[in-house]
Design a protein around this motif. Structure first.
Motif, PDB file in Angstrom:
ATOM      1  N   GLN A  89       0.809  -1.214   0.000  1.00 42.52           N
ATOM      2  CA  GLN A  89       0.000   0.000   0.000  1.00 42.52           C
ATOM      3  C   GLN A  89       0.847   1.270   0.000  1.00 42.52           C
ATOM      4  O   GLN A  89       0.381   2.326  -0.432  1.00 42.52           O
ATOM      5  N   ASP A  90       2.093   1.180   0.474  1.00 48.28           N
ATOM      6  CA  ASP A  90       2.955   2.369   0.513  1.00 48.28           C
ATOM      7  C   ASP A  90       3.921   2.416  -0.661  1.00 48.28           C
ATOM      8  O   ASP A  90       4.767   3.310  -0.742  1.00 48.28           O
ATOM      9  N   ASP A  91       3.821   1.441  -1.556  1.00 43.32           N
ATOM     10  CA  ASP A  91       4.703   1.405  -2.716  1.00 43.32           C
ATOM     11  C   ASP A  91       4.019   2.092  -3.896  1.00 43.32           C
ATOM     12  O   ASP A  91       2.972   2.722  -3.747  1.00 43.32           O
ATOM     13  N   MET A  92       4.596   1.956  -5.046  1.00 38.39           N
ATOM     14  CA  MET A  92       3.972   2.406  -6.287  1.00 38.39           C
ATOM     15  C   MET A  92       2.589   1.764  -6.423  1.00 38.39           C
ATOM     16  O   MET A  92       2.386   0.628  -6.003  1.00 38.39           O
ATOM     17  N   THR A  93       1.623   2.463  -7.016  1.00 40.33           N
ATOM     18  CA  THR A  93       0.292   1.879  -7.176  1.00 40.33           C
ATOM     19  C   THR A  93       0.353   0.695  -8.141  1.00 40.33           C
ATOM     20  O   THR A  93       1.228   0.613  -9.014  1.00 40.33           O
ATOM     21  N   ALA A  94      -0.594  -0.212  -7.975  1.00 40.77           N
ATOM     22  CA  ALA A  94      -0.667  -1.360  -8.875  1.00 40.77           C
ATOM     23  C   ALA A  94      -0.873  -0.897 -10.316  1.00 40.77           C
ATOM     24  O   ALA A  94      -0.316  -1.487 -11.252  1.00 40.77           O
ATOM     25  N   THR A  95      -1.655   0.151 -10.494  1.00 38.03           N
ATOM     26  CA  THR A  95      -1.915   0.674 -11.845  1.00 38.03           C
ATOM     27  C   THR A  95      -0.625   1.129 -12.506  1.00 38.03           C
ATOM     28  O   THR A  95      -0.341   0.787 -13.665  1.00 38.03           O
ATOM     29  N   LYS A  96       0.177   1.883 -11.776  1.00 36.13           N
ATOM     30  CA  LYS A  96       1.441   2.388 -12.318  1.00 36.13           C
ATOM     31  C   LYS A  96       2.427   1.242 -12.536  1.00 36.13           C
ATOM     32  O   LYS A  96       3.140   1.196 -13.550  1.00 36.13           O
ATOM     33  N   PRO A 103       1.941  -6.211 -19.870  1.00 25.27           N
ATOM     34  CA  PRO A 103       0.867  -7.181 -19.639  1.00 25.27           C
ATOM     35  C   PRO A 103       1.326  -8.603 -19.348  1.00 25.27           C
ATOM     36  O   PRO A 103       0.526  -9.431 -18.919  1.00 25.27           O
ATOM     37  N   ASP A 104       2.597  -8.913 -19.589  1.00 25.87           N
ATOM     38  CA  ASP A 104       3.038 -10.305 -19.541  1.00 25.87           C
ATOM     39  C   ASP A 104       3.769 -10.688 -18.261  1.00 25.87           C
ATOM     40  O   ASP A 104       4.360 -11.774 -18.178  1.00 25.87           O
ATOM     41  N   LYS A 105       3.761  -9.808 -17.267  1.00 19.62           N
ATOM     42  CA  LYS A 105       4.386 -10.101 -15.976  1.00 19.62           C
ATOM     43  C   LYS A 105       3.306 -10.270 -14.903  1.00 19.62           C
ATOM     44  O   LYS A 105       2.216  -9.693 -15.003  1.00 19.62           O
ATOM     45  N   LEU A 106       3.630 -11.018 -13.868  1.00 20.82           N
ATOM     46  CA  LEU A 106       2.717 -11.185 -12.738  1.00 20.82           C
ATOM     47  C   LEU A 106       2.768  -9.959 -11.835  1.00 20.82           C
ATOM     48  O   LEU A 106       3.829  -9.365 -11.654  1.00 20.82           O
ATOM     49  N   LEU A 107       1.626  -9.600 -11.266  1.00 24.16           N
ATOM     50  CA  LEU A 107       1.569  -8.465 -10.339  1.00 24.16           C
ATOM     51  C   LEU A 107       0.698  -8.813  -9.147  1.00 24.16           C
ATOM     52  O   LEU A 107      -0.464  -9.195  -9.297  1.00 24.16           O
ATOM     53  N   GLY A 108       1.298  -8.695  -7.965  1.00 24.69           N
ATOM     54  CA  GLY A 108       0.568  -8.940  -6.724  1.00 24.69           C
ATOM     55  C   GLY A 108       0.444  -7.660  -5.914  1.00 24.69           C
ATOM     56  O   GLY A 108       1.280  -6.763  -6.023  1.00 24.69           O
ATOM     57  N   LEU A 109      -0.593  -7.589  -5.102  1.00 29.88           N
ATOM     58  CA  LEU A 109      -0.855  -6.407  -4.271  1.00 29.88           C
ATOM     59  C   LEU A 109      -1.202  -6.841  -2.857  1.00 29.88           C
ATOM     60  O   LEU A 109      -2.018  -7.745  -2.656  1.00 29.88           O
ATOM     61  N   SER A 110      -0.588  -6.187  -1.863  1.00 29.87           N
ATOM     62  CA  SER A 110      -0.905  -6.465  -0.459  1.00 29.87           C
ATOM     63  C   SER A 110      -2.133  -5.674  -0.023  1.00 29.87           C
ATOM     64  O   SER A 110      -2.249  -4.482  -0.315  1.00 29.87           O
ATOM     65  N   VAL A 111      -3.021  -6.351   0.699  1.00 34.17           N
ATOM     66  CA  VAL A 111      -4.263  -5.746   1.179  1.00 34.17           C
ATOM     67  C   VAL A 111      -4.472  -6.159   2.629  1.00 34.17           C
ATOM     68  O   VAL A 111      -4.279  -7.327   2.979  1.00 34.17           O
ATOM     69  N   SER A 112      -4.865  -5.204   3.475  1.00 33.59           N
ATOM     70  CA  SER A 112      -5.078  -5.515   4.895  1.00 33.59           C
ATOM     71  C   SER A 112      -6.441  -5.100   5.421  1.00 33.59           C
ATOM     72  O   SER A 112      -6.836  -5.523   6.507  1.00 33.59           O
ATOM     73  N   THR A 113      -7.146  -4.244   4.676  1.00 28.15           N
ATOM     74  CA  THR A 113      -8.421  -3.710   5.178  1.00 28.15           C
ATOM     75  C   THR A 113      -9.492  -3.752   4.096  1.00 28.15           C
ATOM     76  O   THR A 113      -9.193  -3.887   2.908  1.00 28.15           O
ATOM     77  N   ASP A 115     -11.247  -1.238   3.131  1.00 22.95           N
ATOM     78  CA  ASP A 115     -11.072  -0.057   2.277  1.00 22.95           C
ATOM     79  C   ASP A 115     -10.008  -0.310   1.207  1.00 22.95           C
ATOM     80  O   ASP A 115     -10.175   0.074   0.048  1.00 22.95           O
ATOM     81  N   GLU A 116      -8.909  -0.953   1.601  1.00 26.03           N
ATOM     82  CA  GLU A 116      -7.848  -1.248   0.636  1.00 26.03           C
ATOM     83  C   GLU A 116      -8.333  -2.214  -0.435  1.00 26.03           C
ATOM     84  O   GLU A 116      -7.969  -2.089  -1.608  1.00 26.03           O
ATOM     85  N   LEU A 117      -9.178  -3.164  -0.038  1.00 26.06           N
ATOM     86  CA  LEU A 117      -9.737  -4.100  -1.017  1.00 26.06           C
ATOM     87  C   LEU A 117     -10.693  -3.385  -1.958  1.00 26.06           C
ATOM     88  O   LEU A 117     -10.665  -3.588  -3.178  1.00 26.06           O
ATOM     89  N   ASP A 118     -11.524  -2.509  -1.391  1.00 24.57           N
ATOM     90  CA  ASP A 118     -12.524  -1.798  -2.187  1.00 24.57           C
ATOM     91  C   ASP A 118     -11.889  -0.868  -3.219  1.00 24.57           C
ATOM     92  O   ASP A 118     -12.453  -0.644  -4.296  1.00 24.57           O
ATOM     93  N   THR A 119     -10.729  -0.317  -2.881  1.00 23.38           N
ATOM     94  CA  THR A 119     -10.095   0.662  -3.773  1.00 23.38           C
ATOM     95  C   THR A 119      -8.983   0.056  -4.640  1.00 23.38           C
ATOM     96  O   THR A 119      -8.359   0.755  -5.433  1.00 23.38           O
ATOM     97  N   ALA A 120      -8.745  -1.241  -4.499  1.00 20.70           N
ATOM     98  CA  ALA A 120      -7.671  -1.893  -5.265  1.00 20.70           C
ATOM     99  C   ALA A 120      -8.006  -1.918  -6.751  1.00 20.70           C
ATOM    100  O   ALA A 120      -9.167  -2.124  -7.140  1.00 20.70           O
ATOM    101  N   ASP A 121      -6.991  -1.702  -7.565  1.00 19.88           N
ATOM    102  CA  ASP A 121      -7.153  -1.813  -9.015  1.00 19.88           C
ATOM    103  C   ASP A 121      -7.030  -3.290  -9.383  1.00 19.88           C
ATOM    104  O   ASP A 121      -5.971  -3.764  -9.784  1.00 19.88           O
ATOM    105  N   ILE A 122      -8.134  -4.005  -9.241  1.00 20.24           N
ATOM    106  CA  ILE A 122      -8.140  -5.453  -9.430  1.00 20.24           C
ATOM    107  C   ILE A 122      -7.738  -5.820 -10.854  1.00 20.24           C
ATOM    108  O   ILE A 122      -7.052  -6.821 -11.094  1.00 20.24           O
ATOM    109  N   ILE A 130      -3.091 -11.106   1.329  1.00 26.55           N
ATOM    110  CA  ILE A 130      -3.931 -10.552   2.394  1.00 26.55           C
ATOM    111  C   ILE A 130      -3.364 -10.971   3.751  1.00 26.55           C
ATOM    112  O   ILE A 130      -3.016 -12.129   3.974  1.00 26.55           O
ATOM    113  N   GLY A 131      -3.269 -10.021   4.673  1.00 24.00           N
ATOM    114  CA  GLY A 131      -2.740 -10.307   6.011  1.00 24.00           C
ATOM    115  C   GLY A 131      -2.395  -9.015   6.739  1.00 24.00           C
ATOM    116  O   GLY A 131      -2.700  -7.930   6.243  1.00 24.00           O
ATOM    117  N   ALA A 132      -1.837  -9.144   7.933  1.00 22.91           N
ATOM    118  CA  ALA A 132      -1.213 -10.343   8.465  1.00 22.91           C
ATOM    119  C   ALA A 132      -2.249 -11.272   9.116  1.00 22.91           C
ATOM    120  O   ALA A 132      -3.060 -10.833   9.918  1.00 22.91           O
TER     121      ALA A 132
END
Length: 213
Positions: A89-96, A103-113, A115-122, A130-132
């Motif tokens: 959440q404190d790194d570069m945005t998933a969109t950027k 398009p050909d690389k894997l991308l993961g995003l950490s989510v803890s709340t 709100d973070e899930l609701d605003t994630a660029d899925i 998801i954690g901890a």
């Protein structure tokens, strides 16, 4: 084309997690015994050191078809043509990050709340961490989600989920039972007397719960 993604046993490691040992040796022992993803998470090494370590990991993991994900450092990932990137959440945005890695690389995003899930660029991501799930000493900034909230967030996810934070041989089954596709661990493998044996046991736990489900 993107690498195949199997989150079952997701090893996170860096030099800080392997005192007195070569992270590449641990990664190889894990890959030989059921680790399905390796993430380089190095918060202290210089850019040059991180690139050198990432290159060694890429070479070592290639025979096992285990993808290498680089935490946070898109530049390091691109420099070694790693298989993907994981951002928090404190790194570069998933969109950027997606714009930069293509398009050909894997991308993961950490989510803890919620709100973070609701605003994630899925649409930009391939999976969520998801954690901890449990209290952890490996990550100073890990939010303590707890298993009840973890299960709730995981149930809502449109993407595969790997549980993160405080996961061990003793509690990995709970994470899979709560809906996760896999478990991400640091000390459960890096801190074990035998990385190979710990990985093998984790893989057995994950598989047995999935087979029952």
């Amino acid at each position: 084309m993107k690498p195949l993604l199997d989150l079952s046993v997701y090893l996170v490691l860096g030099p800080q997690d392997c005192p007195g040992q070569d992270p590449v040796g641990i990664a190889v022992a894990a890959a030989q015994n059921g680790a399905t993803v390796v993430q380089l998470r190095d918060k202290t090494g210089s850019t040059k050191e991180q690139i050198e370590l990432a290159e060694r990991l890429m070479q070592a993991l290639k025979p096992f078809n285990v993808p290498l994900i680089v935490n946070d450092r898109v530049d390091v990932a691109l420099a070694v043509d790693a298989d993907g990137v994981h951002v928090g959440q404190d790194d570069m945005t998933a969109t950027k990050a997606r714009e930069l890695i293509g398009p050909d690389k894997l991308l993961g995003l950490s989510v803890s709340t919620q709100d973070e899930l609701d605003t994630a660029d899925i649409a930009a991501c391939d999976y969520l961490g998801i954690g901890a799930c449990f209290p952890t000493n490996s990550k100073d900034d890990a939010a303590d989600v707890g298993m009840q909230n973890f299960a709730g967030l995981t149930a809502q996810s449109q993407l595969p989920v790997v549980g993160i934070g405080g996961i061990s041989l003793a509690n990995a089954d709970q994470v899979i039972k709560a809906g996760a596709d896999g478990v991400a661990v640091i000390s459960a493998i890096c801190g074990a007397p035998s990385a190979a044996e710990a990985t093998r046991k984790l893989q057995e736990i994950v598989k047995s719960v999935k087979d029952l489900g």
